[in-house]
Motif scaffolding. Structure first.
Motif, PDB file in Angstrom:
ATOM      1  N   ASP A  84       0.816  -1.219   0.000  1.00 25.02           N
ATOM      2  CA  ASP A  84       0.000   0.000   0.000  1.00 25.02           C
ATOM      3  C   ASP A  84       0.850   1.270   0.000  1.00 25.02           C
ATOM      4  N   GLY A  85       1.963   1.246  -0.717  1.00 28.03           N
ATOM      5  CA  GLY A  85       2.860   2.402  -0.767  1.00 28.03           C
ATOM      6  C   GLY A  85       2.184   3.674  -1.235  1.00 28.03           C
ATOM      7  N   ILE A  86       1.310   3.558  -2.229  1.00 24.83           N
ATOM      8  CA  ILE A  86       0.634   4.745  -2.754  1.00 24.83           C
ATOM      9  C   ILE A  86      -0.304   5.350  -1.708  1.00 24.83           C
ATOM     10  N   ASP A  87      -0.972   4.496  -0.942  1.00 31.57           N
ATOM     11  CA  ASP A  87      -1.867   4.985   0.116  1.00 31.57           C
ATOM     12  C   ASP A  87      -1.072   5.693   1.209  1.00 31.57           C
ATOM     13  N   LYS A  88       0.059   5.102   1.586  1.00 27.00           N
ATOM     14  CA  LYS A  88       0.904   5.706   2.620  1.00 27.00           C
ATOM     15  C   LYS A  88       1.495   7.026   2.156  1.00 27.00           C
ATOM     16  N   ALA A  89       1.958   7.073   0.899  1.00 26.17           N
ATOM     17  CA  ALA A  89       2.535   8.316   0.365  1.00 26.17           C
ATOM     18  C   ALA A  89       1.487   9.420   0.314  1.00 26.17           C
ATOM     19  N   ALA A  90       0.283   9.087  -0.131  1.00 33.32           N
ATOM     20  CA  ALA A  90      -0.787  10.081  -0.220  1.00 33.32           C
ATOM     21  C   ALA A  90      -1.196  10.576   1.166  1.00 33.32           C
ATOM     22  N   ALA A  91      -1.289   9.671   2.131  1.00 37.03           N
ATOM     23  CA  ALA A  91      -1.658  10.064   3.496  1.00 37.03           C
ATOM     24  C   ALA A  91      -0.582  10.957   4.113  1.00 37.03           C
ATOM     25  N   ARG A  92       0.669  10.591   3.895  1.00 39.88           N
ATOM     26  CA  ARG A  92       1.772  11.402   4.439  1.00 39.88           C
ATOM     27  C   ARG A  92       1.795  12.786   3.799  1.00 39.88           C
ATOM     28  N   TYR A  93       1.577  12.837   2.485  1.00 36.74           N
ATOM     29  CA  TYR A  93       1.532  14.113   1.781  1.00 36.74           C
ATOM     30  C   TYR A  93       0.410  14.987   2.350  1.00 36.74           C
ATOM     31  N   GLN A  94      -0.745  14.377   2.579  1.00 33.42           N
ATOM     32  CA  GLN A  94      -1.873  15.139   3.128  1.00 33.42           C
ATOM     33  C   GLN A  94      -1.544  15.648   4.532  1.00 33.42           C
ATOM     34  N   ASP A  95      -0.891  14.821   5.354  1.00 34.58           N
ATOM     35  CA  ASP A  95      -0.492  15.263   6.698  1.00 34.58           C
ATOM     36  C   ASP A  95       0.439  16.471   6.630  1.00 34.58           C
ATOM     37  N   LEU A  96       1.358  16.464   5.656  1.00 36.97           N
ATOM     38  CA  LEU A  96       2.350  17.535   5.561  1.00 36.97           C
ATOM     39  C   LEU A  96       1.831  18.803   4.896  1.00 36.97           C
ATOM     40  N   THR A  97       0.900  18.655   3.953  1.00 36.09           N
ATOM     41  CA  THR A  97       0.481  19.804   3.143  1.00 36.09           C
ATOM     42  C   THR A  97      -0.968  20.211   3.310  1.00 36.09           C
ATOM     43  N   ASN A  98      -1.768  19.351   3.906  1.00 34.43           N
ATOM     44  CA  ASN A  98      -3.211  19.554   4.025  1.00 34.43           C
ATOM     45  C   ASN A  98      -3.908  19.504   2.660  1.00 34.43           C
ATOM     46  N   LEU A  99      -3.245  18.933   1.653  1.00 37.31           N
ATOM     47  CA  LEU A  99      -3.844  18.709   0.341  1.00 37.31           C
ATOM     48  C   LEU A  99      -4.118  17.221   0.193  1.00 37.31           C
ATOM     49  N   SER A 100      -5.315  16.880  -0.267  1.00 39.29           N
ATOM     50  CA  SER A 100      -5.626  15.456  -0.403  1.00 39.29           C
ATOM     51  C   SER A 100      -5.324  14.972  -1.818  1.00 39.29           C
ATOM     52  N   ILE A 101      -4.967  13.709  -1.895  1.00 35.95           N
ATOM     53  CA  ILE A 101      -4.644  13.047  -3.156  1.00 35.95           C
ATOM     54  C   ILE A 101      -5.720  12.006  -3.429  1.00 35.95           C
ATOM     55  N   ASP A 102      -6.283  12.028  -4.614  1.00 33.94           N
ATOM     56  CA  ASP A 102      -7.250  11.013  -5.033  1.00 33.94           C
ATOM     57  C   ASP A 102      -6.452   9.781  -5.461  1.00 33.94           C
ATOM     58  N   VAL A 103      -6.333   8.817  -4.562  1.00 33.17           N
ATOM     59  CA  VAL A 103      -5.495   7.644  -4.802  1.00 33.17           C
ATOM     60  C   VAL A 103      -6.007   6.831  -5.985  1.00 33.17           C
ATOM     61  N   ALA A 104      -7.322   6.722  -6.135  1.00 35.83           N
ATOM     62  CA  ALA A 104      -7.876   5.979  -7.281  1.00 35.83           C
ATOM     63  C   ALA A 104      -7.443   6.623  -8.593  1.00 35.83           C
ATOM     64  N   SER A 105      -7.437   7.939  -8.641  1.00 36.12           N
ATOM     65  CA  SER A 105      -6.991   8.648  -9.841  1.00 36.12           C
ATOM     66  C   SER A 105      -5.494   8.425 -10.079  1.00 36.12           C
ATOM     67  N   ALA A 106      -4.700   8.464  -9.007  1.00 35.12           N
ATOM     68  CA  ALA A 106      -3.255   8.219  -9.138  1.00 35.12           C
ATOM     69  C   ALA A 106      -3.008   6.813  -9.674  1.00 35.12           C
ATOM     70  N   ARG A 107      -3.766   5.833  -9.168  1.00 30.58           N
ATOM     71  CA  ARG A 107      -3.622   4.462  -9.675  1.00 30.58           C
ATOM     72  C   ARG A 107      -3.993   4.383 -11.155  1.00 30.58           C
ATOM     73  N   THR A 108      -5.061   5.060 -11.523  1.00 28.32           N
ATOM     74  CA  THR A 108      -5.491   5.052 -12.927  1.00 28.32           C
ATOM     75  C   THR A 108      -4.403   5.614 -13.825  1.00 28.32           C
ATOM     76  N   TRP A 109      -3.771   6.720 -13.414  1.00 31.02           N
ATOM     77  CA  TRP A 109      -2.663   7.289 -14.190  1.00 31.02           C
ATOM     78  C   TRP A 109      -1.561   6.257 -14.373  1.00 31.02           C
ATOM     79  N   CYS A 110      -1.237   5.549 -13.297  1.00 35.30           N
ATOM     80  CA  CYS A 110      -0.170   4.543 -13.367  1.00 35.30           C
ATOM     81  C   CYS A 110      -0.546   3.416 -14.317  1.00 35.30           C
ATOM     82  N   HIS A 111      -1.752   2.907 -14.196  1.00 37.06           N
ATOM     83  CA  HIS A 111      -2.178   1.777 -15.022  1.00 37.06           C
ATOM     84  C   HIS A 111      -2.227   2.159 -16.501  1.00 37.06           C
ATOM     85  N   LEU A 112      -2.737   3.350 -16.788  1.00 37.00           N
ATOM     86  CA  LEU A 112      -2.772   3.798 -18.185  1.00 37.00           C
ATOM     87  C   LEU A 112      -1.361   3.968 -18.742  1.00 37.00           C
TER      88      LEU A 112
END
Length: 109
Positions: A48-76
């Motif tokens: 779950d590296g992507i989930d952990k990275a997104a959560a950590r980023y949100q903790d540090l910046t207060n910006l949320s990451i749409d993990v499903a969208s990030a996964r879609t970018w990777c898969h495409l």
């Protein structure tokens, strides 16, 4: 967002005494894209590296990451790589891309 698109240890400049990143090199893949696209590289990591990275980023910046969208970018991106590698005769690259794709399918991603 202005994204570097090749963010990894070999492109970071670190202060040798503090181990703090002081710079980033290799801007040849720079793009304007949704922030989620910068996180897609974490999908290559097992677990779950992507989930952990997104959560950590949100903790540090207060910006949320749409993990499903990030996964879609990777898969495409991986599917596009697979097609390009297959068409160009890059058998090893195509096999590597296919391995990633099969893993994501088996994990239900």
């Amino acid at each position: 967002f202005f994204l570097q698109e090749d963010f990894h240890g070999k492109n970071m400049l670190l202060d040798s005494s503090t181990h703090i990143m002081t710079g980033l090199i290799d801007w040849s893949d720079t793009i304007l894209a949704p922030l989620e696209q910068e996180f897609w590289v974490w999908e290559w990591s097992p677990g779950d590296g992507i989930d952990k990275a997104a959560a950590r980023y949100q903790d540090l910046t207060n910006l949320s990451i749409d993990v499903a969208s990030a996964r879609t970018w990777c898969h495409l991106n991986e599917i596009a790589d697979y097609v390009e590698q297959s068409d160009s005769g890059d058998r090893l690259g195509a096999e590597d891309s296919a391995r990633h794709i099969r893993r994501w399918i088996s994990e239900g991603k």
